[in-house]
Design a protein around this motif. Sequence first.
Motif, PDB file in Angstrom:
ATOM      1  N   VAL A   1     -17.180  19.289 -17.907  1.00  0.00           N
ATOM      2  CA  VAL A   1     -17.352  19.066 -16.475  1.00  0.00           C
ATOM      3  C   VAL A   1     -15.991  18.962 -15.786  1.00  0.00           C
ATOM      4  O   VAL A   1     -14.994  18.581 -16.394  1.00  0.00           O
ATOM      5  N   ARG A   2     -15.998  19.306 -14.514  1.00  0.00           N
ATOM      6  CA  ARG A   2     -14.834  19.166 -13.643  1.00  0.00           C
ATOM      7  C   ARG A   2     -15.290  18.445 -12.379  1.00  0.00           C
ATOM      8  O   ARG A   2     -16.342  18.762 -11.821  1.00  0.00           O
ATOM      9  N   ILE A   3     -14.478  17.475 -11.943  1.00  0.00           N
ATOM     10  CA  ILE A   3     -14.755  16.725 -10.720  1.00  0.00           C
ATOM     11  C   ILE A   3     -13.580  16.924  -9.783  1.00  0.00           C
ATOM     12  O   ILE A   3     -12.438  16.620 -10.139  1.00  0.00           O
ATOM     13  N   ALA A   4     -13.838  17.471  -8.611  1.00  0.00           N
ATOM     14  CA  ALA A   4     -12.817  17.631  -7.575  1.00  0.00           C
ATOM     15  C   ALA A   4     -13.178  16.661  -6.464  1.00  0.00           C
ATOM     16  O   ALA A   4     -14.279  16.730  -5.910  1.00  0.00           O
ATOM     17  N   ASP A   5     -12.267  15.735  -6.165  1.00  0.00           N
ATOM     18  CA  ASP A   5     -12.618  14.733  -5.164  1.00  0.00           C
ATOM     19  C   ASP A   5     -11.471  14.408  -4.225  1.00  0.00           C
ATOM     20  O   ASP A   5     -10.325  14.744  -4.469  1.00  0.00           O
ATOM     21  N   GLU A   6     -11.851  13.797  -3.121  1.00  0.00           N
ATOM     22  CA  GLU A   6     -10.918  13.217  -2.167  1.00  0.00           C
ATOM     23  C   GLU A   6     -11.162  11.727  -2.189  1.00  0.00           C
ATOM     24  O   GLU A   6     -12.307  11.283  -2.147  1.00  0.00           O
ATOM     25  N   TRP A   7     -10.089  10.946  -2.268  1.00  0.00           N
ATOM     26  CA  TRP A   7     -10.221   9.507  -2.397  1.00  0.00           C
ATOM     27  C   TRP A   7      -9.295   8.821  -1.399  1.00  0.00           C
ATOM     28  O   TRP A   7      -8.349   9.425  -0.883  1.00  0.00           O
ATOM     29  N   GLU A   8      -9.629   7.564  -1.133  1.00  0.00           N
ATOM     30  CA  GLU A   8      -8.774   6.754  -0.272  1.00  0.00           C
ATOM     31  C   GLU A   8      -8.810   5.314  -0.749  1.00  0.00           C
ATOM     32  O   GLU A   8      -9.839   4.823  -1.218  1.00  0.00           O
ATOM     33  N   TRP A   9      -7.656   4.673  -0.689  1.00  0.00           N
ATOM     34  CA  TRP A   9      -7.605   3.248  -0.990  1.00  0.00           C
ATOM     35  C   TRP A   9      -8.308   2.494   0.120  1.00  0.00           C
ATOM     36  O   TRP A   9      -8.226   2.875   1.287  1.00  0.00           O
ATOM     37  N   GLU A  10      -8.994   1.428  -0.223  1.00  0.00           N
ATOM     38  CA  GLU A  10      -9.567   0.533   0.778  1.00  0.00           C
ATOM     39  C   GLU A  10      -8.781  -0.768   0.837  1.00  0.00           C
ATOM     40  O   GLU A  10      -8.831  -1.475   1.832  1.00  0.00           O
ATOM     41  N   SER A  11      -8.019  -1.072  -0.217  1.00  0.00           N
ATOM     42  CA  SER A  11      -7.274  -2.323  -0.292  1.00  0.00           C
ATOM     43  C   SER A  11      -5.817  -2.174   0.138  1.00  0.00           C
ATOM     44  O   SER A  11      -5.098  -3.171   0.231  1.00  0.00           O
ATOM     45  N   LYS A  12      -5.395  -0.929   0.376  1.00  0.00           N
ATOM     46  CA  LYS A  12      -4.017  -0.669   0.795  1.00  0.00           C
ATOM     47  C   LYS A  12      -3.981   0.712   1.440  1.00  0.00           C
ATOM     48  O   LYS A  12      -4.942   1.472   1.333  1.00  0.00           O
ATOM     49  N   PRO A  13      -2.893   1.060   2.100  1.00  0.00           N
ATOM     50  CA  PRO A  13      -2.817   2.380   2.736  1.00  0.00           C
ATOM     51  C   PRO A  13      -2.725   3.506   1.707  1.00  0.00           C
ATOM     52  O   PRO A  13      -2.183   3.325   0.618  1.00  0.00           O
ATOM     53  N   GLY A  14      -3.253   4.663   2.079  1.00  0.00           N
ATOM     54  CA  GLY A  14      -3.065   5.857   1.265  1.00  0.00           C
ATOM     55  C   GLY A  14      -4.340   6.470   0.753  1.00  0.00           C
ATOM     56  O   GLY A  14      -5.424   5.890   0.845  1.00  0.00           O
ATOM     57  N   GLY A  15      -4.192   7.658   0.222  1.00  0.00           N
ATOM     58  CA  GLY A  15      -5.305   8.409  -0.331  1.00  0.00           C
ATOM     59  C   GLY A  15      -4.787   9.720  -0.877  1.00  0.00           C
ATOM     60  O   GLY A  15      -3.579   9.968  -0.885  1.00  0.00           O
ATOM     61  N   GLY A  16      -5.694  10.549  -1.349  1.00  0.00           N
ATOM     62  CA  GLY A  16      -5.281  11.838  -1.887  1.00  0.00           C
ATOM     63  C   GLY A  16      -6.440  12.618  -2.451  1.00  0.00           C
ATOM     64  O   GLY A  16      -7.607  12.366  -2.140  1.00  0.00           O
ATOM     65  N   ARG A  17      -6.103  13.556  -3.291  1.00  0.00           N
ATOM     66  CA  ARG A  17      -7.091  14.411  -3.963  1.00  0.00           C
ATOM     67  C   ARG A  17      -6.817  14.361  -5.446  1.00  0.00           C
ATOM     68  O   ARG A  17      -5.677  14.207  -5.877  1.00  0.00           O
ATOM     69  N   SER A  18      -7.886  14.516  -6.210  1.00  0.00           N
ATOM     70  CA  SER A  18      -7.708  14.575  -7.660  1.00  0.00           C
ATOM     71  C   SER A  18      -8.634  15.605  -8.270  1.00  0.00           C
ATOM     72  O   SER A  18      -9.641  15.988  -7.671  1.00  0.00           O
ATOM     73  N   LEU A  19      -8.261  16.048  -9.445  1.00  0.00           N
ATOM     74  CA  LEU A  19      -9.065  16.971 -10.229  1.00  0.00           C
ATOM     75  C   LEU A  19      -9.179  16.348 -11.616  1.00  0.00           C
ATOM     76  O   LEU A  19      -8.170  16.131 -12.284  1.00  0.00           O
ATOM     77  N   LEU A  20     -10.397  16.019 -11.994  1.00  0.00           N
ATOM     78  CA  LEU A  20     -10.673  15.394 -13.292  1.00  0.00           C
ATOM     79  C   LEU A  20     -11.415  16.399 -14.161  1.00  0.00           C
ATOM     80  O   LEU A  20     -12.287  17.115 -13.666  1.00  0.00           O
ATOM     81  N   GLU A  21     -11.071  16.436 -15.454  1.00  0.00           N
ATOM     82  CA  GLU A  21     -11.773  17.343 -16.361  1.00  0.00           C
ATOM     83  C   GLU A  21     -12.128  16.603 -17.647  1.00  0.00           C
ATOM     84  O   GLU A  21     -11.392  15.731 -18.108  1.00  0.00           O
TER      85      GLU A  21
END
Length: 112
Positions: free
Chosen positions: A90-110
Amino acid sequence: MTDEVSLDGRTVVAVENEGGDVGSDTRMTFTQDGTRLSAEYSGGDIAQGYLLGTLVDGEWDVRYVQVDHEGETATGHSVGTVEQLPDGRVRIADEWEWESKPGGGRSLLEEV
């Protein structure tokens, strides 16, 4: 088909992660019951982490909480797509964001 993919019992690592703590040495192991999804993860910068959310029609919506080796906690939210690769992993492509601090990004998990 994407909507038939289950993450139950699968282990993934990040092959890409822009701005986050999860890396190729972080192992994330999933349990899935219907559309409910959870995972425990650790490795690299992360001493212990948990993820909880849903997987519906190939789309995941999860929240996560983690603690690093210095004892700092962090929480966040992620949405993304889960697909099965031709080799069955499986592959997971996601967009994430911190809720406890500033910032976020994208990740690709395999799956490993």
